[in-house]
Design an enzyme around this catalytic site. Structure first.
Site, PDB file in Angstrom:
ATOM      1  N   LYS A  58     125.523  82.246  69.148  1.00  0.00           N
ATOM      2  CA  LYS A  58     125.227  83.757  68.979  1.00  0.00           C
ATOM      3  C   LYS A  58     125.591  84.044  67.848  1.00  0.00           C
ATOM      4  O   LYS A  58     126.626  83.732  67.222  1.00  0.00           O
ATOM      5  CB  LYS A  58     126.071  84.741  70.217  1.00  0.00           C
ATOM      6  CG  LYS A  58     125.611  85.777  70.141  1.00  0.00           C
ATOM      7  CD  LYS A  58     126.456  86.595  71.146  1.00  0.00           C
ATOM      8  CE  LYS A  58     126.385  88.079  70.639  1.00  0.00           C
ATOM      9  NZ  LYS A  58     127.255  88.853  71.628  1.00  0.00           N
ATOM     10  N   ASN A  67     107.636  92.109  72.291  1.00  0.00           N
ATOM     11  CA  ASN A  67     106.617  93.337  72.196  1.00  0.00           C
ATOM     12  C   ASN A  67     106.373  94.065  73.440  1.00  0.00           C
ATOM     13  O   ASN A  67     107.042  93.656  74.653  1.00  0.00           O
ATOM     14  CB  ASN A  67     105.162  93.054  71.539  1.00  0.00           C
ATOM     15  CG  ASN A  67     104.489  92.185  72.472  1.00  0.00           C
ATOM     16  OD1 ASN A  67     104.100  92.305  73.583  1.00  0.00           O
ATOM     17  ND2 ASN A  67     104.182  90.920  71.883  1.00  0.00           N
TER      18      ASN A  67
END
Ligand code: CTP
Length: 396
Positions: A290, A211
């Site tokens: 990934k 955030n």
């Protein structure tokens, strides 16, 4: 400008770290201080009085006999017109003189002649062997007993080529020490644990969810608590901020890392301030590799699970420290913040206006406790942090 209205007497003794004293003087002036300088004879081998005069805009004192003073008593006059005396660099020899009351030049004499209320700080600067000698350590203990502040020293690569303890602190660190010395020690003996910044919840080894929290408010509170005399541990999510001087910092990434660091460092803590913007959810299955984008295949379907609530966990512990929460809301601040305070079971919850504060240097805070709401009007986060520490001092 944290030294506005303050006058500092900077003393220089004969060490190579004199080159940092020039920057130290400038840094104090940038913070609003008036700086006067007194130099020993040996210090003038390393830097000239002219340099210090040009940097401070004030005549430099080098001798006990100075006809520029109408009464020819600079050792009496100088310490009486300053708020604090800082000797930087301070040699082993000068430390020995202070420890034994030897007054054989202007600087040692004015230190002895200072009023008892004028703080004296020294920044040791010497070779590691000189620092570690029992005689130096004995003298340092004596200065501490006499109420003289010891700034540093730091460890590292020394001008003589050796490595170890004895380096003078950096100018910015010395400025923090001077600011601290001029402040009431309302939190002396208290131990603070503070969380700050965002958390980062991984999705795979290269991606994650975070955030906009910059950590500025939490870092400012950590600094303000240290300036007020507290011992401070800061558990920080990923931020780009430098560690506040004097503060112990533990870096973490995820909410669960943060919980572990907090619970592992609670012993002896008097005050826990949870400023971090902790992610409410994390990804249930973190991919060890990934996640590849394969043409024609659906986008990943991420499943979330709830993170532990760090503040609520600490607040409900037996012998919990005094807990302070933060709430960032985008609407209905008063209503939501008060409800959150009760839900988390904390005596004090600090509300701020959600996304408007992220990354900014200023803020408005509203403190909610059993007595209702108290607004700390719009100001820099640094000033608000100090006001919050003052408020805590009156509540603890
Ligand atoms: N907090 C925490 N652990 C969490 C979530 C929040 O310790 N998992 C702390 C924050 O550090 C802050 C306070 O709880 O001190 C309030 O955080 P906030 O995110 O505003 O509250 P939430 O309980 O998550 O409520 P909501 O997100 O629904 O507003």
């Amino acid at each position: 400008m944290e030294l506005s209205g303050k006058t500092v007497l900077l003393g220089l003794t004969g060490g190579i770290a004199c080159y940092k004293a020039a920057e130290f003087a400038r840094a104090m002036i940038r913070e609003g201080a008036v700086v006067h300088v007194a130099m020993t004879e040996n210090s003038q081998q390393f830097i000239t009085p002219l340099t210090m005069q040009a940097l401070t805009g004030n005549p430099v004192f080098t001798s006990s006999w100075d006809s520029r003073q109408p009464n020819n008593m600079p050792h009496i006059d100088l310490p009486r017109k300053v708020d604090v005396i800082a000797v930087a660099p301070c040699t082993a020899n000068f430390i020995a003189k202070l420890a034994n009351g030897i007054c054989d030049d202007l600087l040692s004499t004015l230190c002895q002649a200072r009023p008892v209320t004028t703080p004296l700080l020294v920044a040791p600067a010497m070779n590691v062997e000189m620092w570690e000698k029992p005689v130096t350590q004995r003298n340092i203990c004596q200065l501490q007993q006499d109420g003289i502040g010891i700034m540093g020293p730091a460890s590292g690569f020394q001008a003589c080529g050796e490595v170890g303890k004895g380096r003078m602190l950096e100018p910015a660190e010395l400025v923090e020490e001077v600011i601290a010395a001029l402040q009431p020690k309302t939190m002396a003996g208290r131990h603070f644990l503070i969380t700050a910044g965002p958390t980062f919840e991984p999705i795979d080894p290269v991606r994650g969810i975070t955030n906009h929290s910059s950590g500025k408010m939490g870092y400012a509170i950590a600094r303000a608590a240290w300036l007020a005399g507290a011992e401070v541990t800061l558990v920080s999510g990923p931020t780009a901020l430098p560690t506040p001087y004097g503060v112990k910092r533990i870096d973490v990434m995820s909410a669960r890392d943060m919980l572990e660091a907090v619970t592992g460092n609670l012993e002896g803590i008097d005050v826990f301030i949870s400023v971090a913007a902790v992610a409410d959810w994390r990804v249930k299955h973190v991919s060890t590799q990934k996640i590849k984008k394969v043409a024609g295949q659906a986008v990943p379907d991420l499943v979330f699970v709830e993170n532990p609530d760090i503040l609520a966990t600490v607040a409900k512990m037996p012998d919990a420290p005094y807990c302070v929460g933060f709430a960032a809301e985008s609407e209905n601040l008063r209503e939501y913040a008060e409800a959150k305070r009760r839900k988390k079971g904390v005596p004090l919850l600090v509300g701020n206006i959600g996304h408007e504060t992220f990354g900014k240097d200023d803020n408005t805070l509203i403190l909610f406790d059993d007595n209702g709401a108290l607004e700390l009007p719009h100001d820099s986060k640094q000033n608000l942090a100090r006001r919050l520490i003052d408020q805590l001092a009156s509540r603890l």
